[in-house]
Design a protein around this motif. Structure first.
Motif, PDB file in Angstrom:
ATOM      1  N   THR A 155     -36.677  34.815  19.227  1.00  0.00           N
ATOM      2  CA  THR A 155     -36.044  36.064  19.640  1.00  0.00           C
ATOM      3  C   THR A 155     -34.555  35.848  19.889  1.00  0.00           C
ATOM      4  OG1 THR A 155     -38.084  36.890  20.641  1.00  0.00           O
ATOM      5  CG2 THR A 155     -36.019  37.866  21.397  1.00  0.00           C
ATOM      6  N   LEU A 156     -34.222  34.724  20.517  1.00  0.00           N
ATOM      7  CA  LEU A 156     -32.824  34.414  20.817  1.00  0.00           C
ATOM      8  C   LEU A 156     -32.064  33.972  19.572  1.00  0.00           C
ATOM      9  CD1 LEU A 156     -33.308  32.472  24.170  1.00  0.00           C
ATOM     10  CD2 LEU A 156     -32.253  34.710  23.899  1.00  0.00           C
ATOM     11  N   PHE A 157     -32.722  33.187  18.734  1.00  0.00           N
ATOM     12  CA  PHE A 157     -32.092  32.645  17.532  1.00  0.00           C
ATOM     13  C   PHE A 157     -32.823  33.255  16.332  1.00  0.00           C
ATOM     14  CE2 PHE A 157     -31.934  29.509  20.953  1.00  0.00           C
ATOM     15  CZ  PHE A 157     -30.556  29.327  21.084  1.00  0.00           C
ATOM     16  N   THR A 158     -32.443  34.470  16.005  1.00  0.00           N
ATOM     17  CA  THR A 158     -33.225  35.288  15.071  1.00  0.00           C
ATOM     18  C   THR A 158     -33.271  34.709  13.658  1.00  0.00           C
ATOM     19  OG1 THR A 158     -31.249  36.652  14.709  1.00  0.00           O
ATOM     20  CG2 THR A 158     -32.844  37.414  16.365  1.00  0.00           C
ATOM     21  N   GLU A 164     -35.563  24.883  11.052  1.00  0.00           N
ATOM     22  CA  GLU A 164     -34.713  24.563  12.210  1.00  0.00           C
ATOM     23  C   GLU A 164     -35.542  23.998  13.362  1.00  0.00           C
ATOM     24  OE1 GLU A 164     -32.110  26.974   9.730  1.00  0.00           O
ATOM     25  OE2 GLU A 164     -34.154  27.339  10.409  1.00  0.00           O
ATOM     26  N   ILE A 165     -36.733  24.579  13.599  1.00  0.00           N
ATOM     27  CA  ILE A 165     -37.593  24.071  14.677  1.00  0.00           C
ATOM     28  C   ILE A 165     -38.018  22.639  14.381  1.00  0.00           C
ATOM     29  CG2 ILE A 165     -39.745  24.403  15.943  1.00  0.00           C
ATOM     30  CD1 ILE A 165     -37.662  26.552  16.494  1.00  0.00           C
ATOM     31  N   GLN A 166     -38.382  22.361  13.129  1.00  0.00           N
ATOM     32  CA  GLN A 166     -38.785  20.998  12.773  1.00  0.00           C
ATOM     33  C   GLN A 166     -37.625  20.018  12.920  1.00  0.00           C
ATOM     34  OE1 GLN A 166     -42.037  19.401  11.561  1.00  0.00           O
ATOM     35  NE2 GLN A 166     -40.574  18.074  12.593  1.00  0.00           N
ATOM     36  N   LEU A 167     -36.431  20.428  12.538  1.00  0.00           N
ATOM     37  CA  LEU A 167     -35.262  19.565  12.699  1.00  0.00           C
ATOM     38  C   LEU A 167     -34.969  19.304  14.173  1.00  0.00           C
ATOM     39  CD1 LEU A 167     -33.059  21.155   9.921  1.00  0.00           C
ATOM     40  CD2 LEU A 167     -33.821  18.779   9.949  1.00  0.00           C
ATOM     41  N   ASP A 220     -27.462  24.657  18.323  1.00  0.00           N
ATOM     42  CA  ASP A 220     -27.561  25.683  19.367  1.00  0.00           C
ATOM     43  C   ASP A 220     -28.918  25.624  20.064  1.00  0.00           C
ATOM     44  OD1 ASP A 220     -25.021  26.573  18.789  1.00  0.00           O
ATOM     45  OD2 ASP A 220     -25.678  28.271  17.558  1.00  0.00           O
ATOM     46  N   ILE A 221     -29.977  25.437  19.289  1.00  0.00           N
ATOM     47  CA  ILE A 221     -31.311  25.359  19.883  1.00  0.00           C
ATOM     48  C   ILE A 221     -31.435  24.100  20.737  1.00  0.00           C
ATOM     49  CG2 ILE A 221     -33.778  25.151  19.378  1.00  0.00           C
ATOM     50  CD1 ILE A 221     -33.268  26.782  16.825  1.00  0.00           C
ATOM     51  N   LEU A 222     -30.918  22.982  20.240  1.00  0.00           N
ATOM     52  CA  LEU A 222     -30.965  21.740  21.018  1.00  0.00           C
ATOM     53  C   LEU A 222     -30.233  21.896  22.351  1.00  0.00           C
ATOM     54  CD1 LEU A 222     -30.388  19.085  18.211  1.00  0.00           C
ATOM     55  CD2 LEU A 222     -32.369  19.195  19.732  1.00  0.00           C
ATOM     56  N   TYR A 250     -29.709  24.680  23.990  1.00  0.00           N
ATOM     57  CA  TYR A 250     -30.485  25.598  24.820  1.00  0.00           C
ATOM     58  C   TYR A 250     -31.669  24.879  25.467  1.00  0.00           C
ATOM     59  CZ  TYR A 250     -33.196  29.711  26.179  1.00  0.00           C
ATOM     60  OH  TYR A 250     -33.910  30.654  26.895  1.00  0.00           O
ATOM     61  N   VAL A 251     -32.396  24.101  24.676  1.00  0.00           N
ATOM     62  CA  VAL A 251     -33.548  23.368  25.210  1.00  0.00           C
ATOM     63  C   VAL A 251     -33.109  22.360  26.257  1.00  0.00           C
ATOM     64  CG1 VAL A 251     -35.387  21.731  24.604  1.00  0.00           C
ATOM     65  CG2 VAL A 251     -34.937  23.708  23.136  1.00  0.00           C
ATOM     66  N   ASP A 252     -32.010  21.675  25.997  1.00  0.00           N
ATOM     67  CA  ASP A 252     -31.515  20.689  26.955  1.00  0.00           C
ATOM     68  C   ASP A 252     -31.168  21.343  28.288  1.00  0.00           C
ATOM     69  OD1 ASP A 252     -30.697  17.889  27.394  1.00  0.00           O
ATOM     70  OD2 ASP A 252     -28.698  18.739  27.634  1.00  0.00           O
ATOM     71  N   GLU A 253     -30.648  22.560  28.234  1.00  0.00           N
ATOM     72  CA  GLU A 253     -30.265  23.278  29.457  1.00  0.00           C
ATOM     73  C   GLU A 253     -31.479  23.821  30.203  1.00  0.00           C
ATOM     74  OE1 GLU A 253     -27.998  27.443  30.705  1.00  0.00           O
ATOM     75  OE2 GLU A 253     -27.819  26.674  28.658  1.00  0.00           O
ATOM     76  N   LYS A 254     -32.492  24.287  29.493  1.00  0.00           N
ATOM     77  CA  LYS A 254     -33.587  25.030  30.102  1.00  0.00           C
ATOM     78  C   LYS A 254     -34.814  24.191  30.465  1.00  0.00           C
ATOM     79  CE  LYS A 254     -31.676  29.164  29.782  1.00  0.00           C
ATOM     80  NZ  LYS A 254     -31.373  30.006  30.968  1.00  0.00           N
ATOM     81  N   HIS A 255     -35.060  23.101  29.737  1.00  0.00           N
ATOM     82  CA  HIS A 255     -36.367  22.460  29.871  1.00  0.00           C
ATOM     83  C   HIS A 255     -36.592  21.833  31.248  1.00  0.00           C
ATOM     84  CE1 HIS A 255     -34.993  18.280  29.703  1.00  0.00           C
ATOM     85  NE2 HIS A 255     -36.238  17.939  29.916  1.00  0.00           N
ATOM     86  N   SER A 256     -35.510  21.382  31.899  1.00  0.00           N
ATOM     87  CA  SER A 256     -35.659  20.723  33.203  1.00  0.00           C
ATOM     88  C   SER A 256     -36.126  21.697  34.283  1.00  0.00           C
ATOM     89  CB  SER A 256     -34.336  20.067  33.620  1.00  0.00           C
ATOM     90  OG  SER A 256     -33.322  21.044  33.750  1.00  0.00           O
ATOM     91  N   LYS A 257     -35.967  23.000  34.046  1.00  0.00           N
ATOM     92  CA  LYS A 257     -36.397  24.004  35.023  1.00  0.00           C
ATOM     93  C   LYS A 257     -37.828  24.459  34.772  1.00  0.00           C
ATOM     94  CE  LYS A 257     -31.611  25.630  35.139  1.00  0.00           C
ATOM     95  NZ  LYS A 257     -30.687  26.755  34.837  1.00  0.00           N
ATOM     96  N   TRP A 258     -38.445  23.902  33.715  1.00  0.00           N
ATOM     97  CA  TRP A 258     -39.803  24.273  33.346  1.00  0.00           C
ATOM     98  C   TRP A 258     -40.761  23.156  33.699  1.00  0.00           C
ATOM     99  CZ3 TRP A 258     -42.903  21.843  29.528  1.00  0.00           C
ATOM    100  CH2 TRP A 258     -44.116  22.495  29.257  1.00  0.00           C
ATOM    101  N   SER A 259     -41.911  23.502  34.222  1.00  0.00           N
ATOM    102  CA  SER A 259     -42.951  22.507  34.478  1.00  0.00           C
ATOM    103  C   SER A 259     -44.270  23.035  33.947  1.00  0.00           C
ATOM    104  CB  SER A 259     -43.063  22.190  35.974  1.00  0.00           C
ATOM    105  OG  SER A 259     -43.361  23.362  36.717  1.00  0.00           O
TER     106      SER A 259
END
Length: 222
Positions: free
Chosen positions: A132-135, A141-144, A184-186, A188-197
């Motif tokens: 949704t964010l990266f239309t 891209e996800i596999q990369l 951009d996805i990398l 985003y994931v680096d910023e967000k994943h630490s807040k997810w459990s």
């Protein structure tokens, strides 16, 4: 004048002392350096799934994911994996038959709670949000992104040659993906994943240990 020839025990003592000093110095250099860290970096606390030590995996090309996997001969908790499953790979350098290739004798391992898989498990739980964010993001891209995060084998998006990637990632010498979008996805994931459990009911990766000359696969379970 006292000489070592007259006191051979003194010579032996001195030699042993010198050897001990060299040994302690060498140990200190190893412990303080990177050798120990490097020897442990590929060790992961994944666990073999009960009833999944001799499964058969059929691999086909996917559209929403890199592969579509059909898994048979599995029992126990994940007996339902026989349905068509989304699949990805973690070894970009090794080939696989993705046109109905059948691989028997495969073992499946859980990444649940494994810290080195936290970013990938974050992605597997948020693929809808990412798309949704990266239309413009496709499965490529996800596999990369997954290859970039695994690091074993090493994958550097900025240095990899296009011709070294699997053929699904290029056409007529041009990439079928956006490097900027992957970055951009990398980020985003680096910023967000630490807040997810992980919570009960969330998705996580299951590693499918294929033969050594075949791409190692992952699929997703809850």
């Amino acid at each position: 004048m006292t000489t070592f020839a007259k006191h051979p025990s003194a010579l032996i003592h001195l030699t042993l002392t010198f050897v001990l000093i060299l040994f302690l110095t060498s140990c200190s250099e190893i412990i303080d350096g990177s050798q120990i860290d490097n020897s442990l970096e590929n060790i992961e606390e994944v666990s073999l799934i009960d009833g999944a030590d001799n499964i058969t995996v059929t691999v086909n090309k996917g559209e929403e994911s890199y592969f579509i996997l059909d898994i048979q001969n599995i029992s126990g908790q994940f007996y339902h994996l026989g349905e068509a499953r989304l699949g990805w790979c973690i070894d970009w350098q090794t080939p696989i038959d993705s046109n109905g290739g059948v691989y028997p004798g495969v073992k499946a391992y859980s990444t649940l709670g494994v810290q080195s898989w936290s970013r990938i498990n974050y992605i597997l739980n948020h693929i809808g949000e990412l798309r949704t964010l990266f239309t413009d993001a496709s499965y490529r891209e996800i596999q990369l992104v997954i290859w970039s995060l695994r690091g074993n084998p090493e994958f550097n998006l900025d240095e990899v040659n296009l011709e070294d990637l699997p053929p699904e990632f290029r056409e007529n010498g041009n990439p079928l993906f956006s490097r900027d979008l992957v970055r951009d996805i990398l980020n985003y994931v680096d910023e967000k994943h630490s807040k997810w459990s992980y919570s009960e009911g969330d998705y996580y990766a299951v590693i499918l240990e294929t033969p050594a000359d075949v791409q190692t696969l992952i699929t997703v379970v809850q």
